[in-house]
Design a protein around this motif. Structure first.
Motif, short mmCIF file in Angstrom:
data_model
loop_
_atom_site.label_atom_id
_atom_site.label_comp_id
_atom_site.label_asym_id
_atom_site.label_seq_id
_atom_site.Cartn_x
_atom_site.Cartn_y
_atom_site.Cartn_z
N SER A 176 4.30 49.45 -4.78
CA SER A 176 5.58 50.09 -4.48
C SER A 176 6.62 49.61 -5.49
O SER A 176 6.43 48.58 -6.15
N PRO A 177 7.71 50.35 -5.68
CA PRO A 177 8.70 49.97 -6.69
C PRO A 177 9.21 48.54 -6.57
O PRO A 177 9.54 47.91 -7.58
N ASP A 178 9.27 47.99 -5.34
CA ASP A 178 9.74 46.62 -5.18
C ASP A 178 8.59 45.61 -5.09
O ASP A 178 8.82 44.42 -4.83
N SER A 179 7.36 46.05 -5.31
CA SER A 179 6.17 45.20 -5.33
C SER A 179 5.90 44.50 -3.99
O SER A 179 5.22 43.47 -3.95
N THR A 180 6.38 45.07 -2.89
CA THR A 180 6.10 44.48 -1.58
C THR A 180 4.89 45.12 -0.91
O THR A 180 4.39 44.60 0.09
N LEU A 181 4.43 46.27 -1.42
CA LEU A 181 3.26 46.94 -0.90
C LEU A 181 2.31 47.28 -2.03
O LEU A 181 2.75 47.61 -3.15
#
Length: 412
Positions: free
Chosen positions: A366-371
């Motif tokens: 995901s764009p925020d690297s949380t998924l």
């Protein structure tokens, strides 16, 4: 049926025999897209008017809203048994990772890889077939979509594409013919007539690899060079792109171990190192990159943590902060986690976890690297993992059904 992307000695040759999976509902012609699928997600959370996926009841969550829910695009094969009917759409909850199905963007053939324009207004898809092609789909601000048309690449088995950071050039790689192509991008996002076609004719193919097989084409983070990964010649080629004429000039080559089968690379955000998955010798290679010359210098192959058997690593991804690298391993159906050290110069193997599906073809953060999302081709599923502060992966919910899932693209 689509042409084989690999010779008989390679793991993805011949039919993939995917497990049947329910398809997503197709909407013919020009129809609602972003607004429609977000509304679908909200409706699914609100009540029984639209059936929710199986994992939704297993992970109760607050009703998603446009701020908490983002679009997800899904690539597939339209000519394969059990495949999809175009580019699948869905919505994912940014907090829980729960996925809700949306409509299908029809009129797109064999969209096995997807890439977004820097403006976010157009998505591009390969047509992995013979002859190969690239297709553009405009994602309008009012929530509609429009298929803008396709252009032939001049090669066969188009398997990867990317958009130059300028937004003016579409780059594509043809696995079957071992060639790469350049198309101009018009103001409305449509691809124009091809401006260049380069076929990899040397060095000779690696042992048992049959010929050149361009598998990826990507622009380096500095924007100055274009790199093409060729699985058949065990080589990564570096090109300079003439941004006026749309032509490529080779400036460097990086030779990998004979028979290693380099497939996909991912750059560290610092721009000085890249991580290269080698499909045939089951390794990850850390490569130094020189922005001044475009030269890529491979280091020794690193273990994937999957043992001595055939791991068939597919694709690495790097977290936005550059702290961790993840690698999809199709043979053992696992994900490898590495810690990044030395400002990108080295990786340290941490662990592997089951992917929860069969034949993880492609990964996306995901764009925020949380998924982290994994497209599992043979099980026709997408599995989702939460990414912890220490880079650990925790499975989220049940696998999401997606016909012959070969690409997943979370939109910002």
């Amino acid at each position: 049926m689509k042409p084989s992307r690999h010779p008989a000695t390679h793991p993805s040759s011949g039919p993939e025999h995917p497990a049947p999976a329910p398809g997503l509902p197709a909407l013919p012609g020009r129809r609602g897209f972003l607004g429609g699928l977000l509304a679908t997600a909200a409706a699914a959370a609100a009540g029984p008017a639209l059936a929710a996926p199986a994992h939704a009841s297993a992970r109760p969550a607050a009703a998603p809203s446009p701020r908490a829910t983002r679009p997800l695009l899904l690539g597939t094969y339209t000519s394969e048994a059990g495949g999809g009917t175009g580019i699948g759409t869905a919505a994912y909850d940014t907090a829980t990772g729960a996925i809700t199905p949306g409509p299908v963007i029809t009129g797109v053939d064999n969209p096995s890889y997807l890439a977004l324009h820097p403006s976010g207004s157009t998505v591009y898809a390969v047509a992995e077939q013979d002859p190969g092609a690239v297709t553009a789909v405009r994602l309008a601000p009012d929530g509609t979509y429009e298929v803008l048309g396709s252009r032939p690449t001049g090669g066969s088995g188009t398997t990867h594409l990317s958009v130059h950071p300028s937004g003016r050039w579409l780059l594509s790689a043809d696995y079957g013919s071992g060639s790469i192509a350049v198309h101009p991008i018009a103001e409305d996002g449509a691809p124009g007539e091809r401006t260049d076609l380069v076929t990899h004719s040397s060095p000779p193919p690696g042992p048992g690899q049959g010929g050149p097989h361009a598998h990826q084409i990507v622009t380096a983070p500095d924007g100055g060079h274009v790199l093409a990964v060729d699985l058949g010649t065990d080589t990564v080629y570096t090109y300079a792109l003439d941004e006026s004429a749309g032509t490529l000039t080779e400036v460097a080559r990086a030779a990998l171990a004979p028979g290693s089968g380099p497939r996909h690379l991912a750059f560290h955000p610092g721009g000085r190192f890249a991580y290269l998955a080698c499909e045939l010798d089951n390794t990850l290679v850390v490569c130094a990159y020189d922005p001044a010359t475009g030269a890529l210098t491979p280091g020794p192959g690193q273990s994937t943590g999957t043992g001595s058997g055939a791991g068939y690593p597919a694709q690495p991804v790097v977290t936005g902060d550059g702290a961790y690298v993840y690698l999809a391993n199709r043979g053992p159906n696992s994900l490898t986690r590495y810690a990044v050290e030395g400002d990108g110069a080295a990786v340290r193997l941490l662990d592997t976890v089951p992917v929860g599906g069969d034949w993880p073809r492609q990964l996306a953060l995901s764009p925020d690297s949380t998924l982290l999302f994994a497209a599992n081709q043979r099980s026709s599923t997408v599995t989702v993992f939460g990414v912890g502060p220490d880079g650990s992966l925790t499975a989220v919910g049940d696998p999401f059904p997606a016909p012959v899932a070969v690409c997943v693209l979370p939109l910002p």
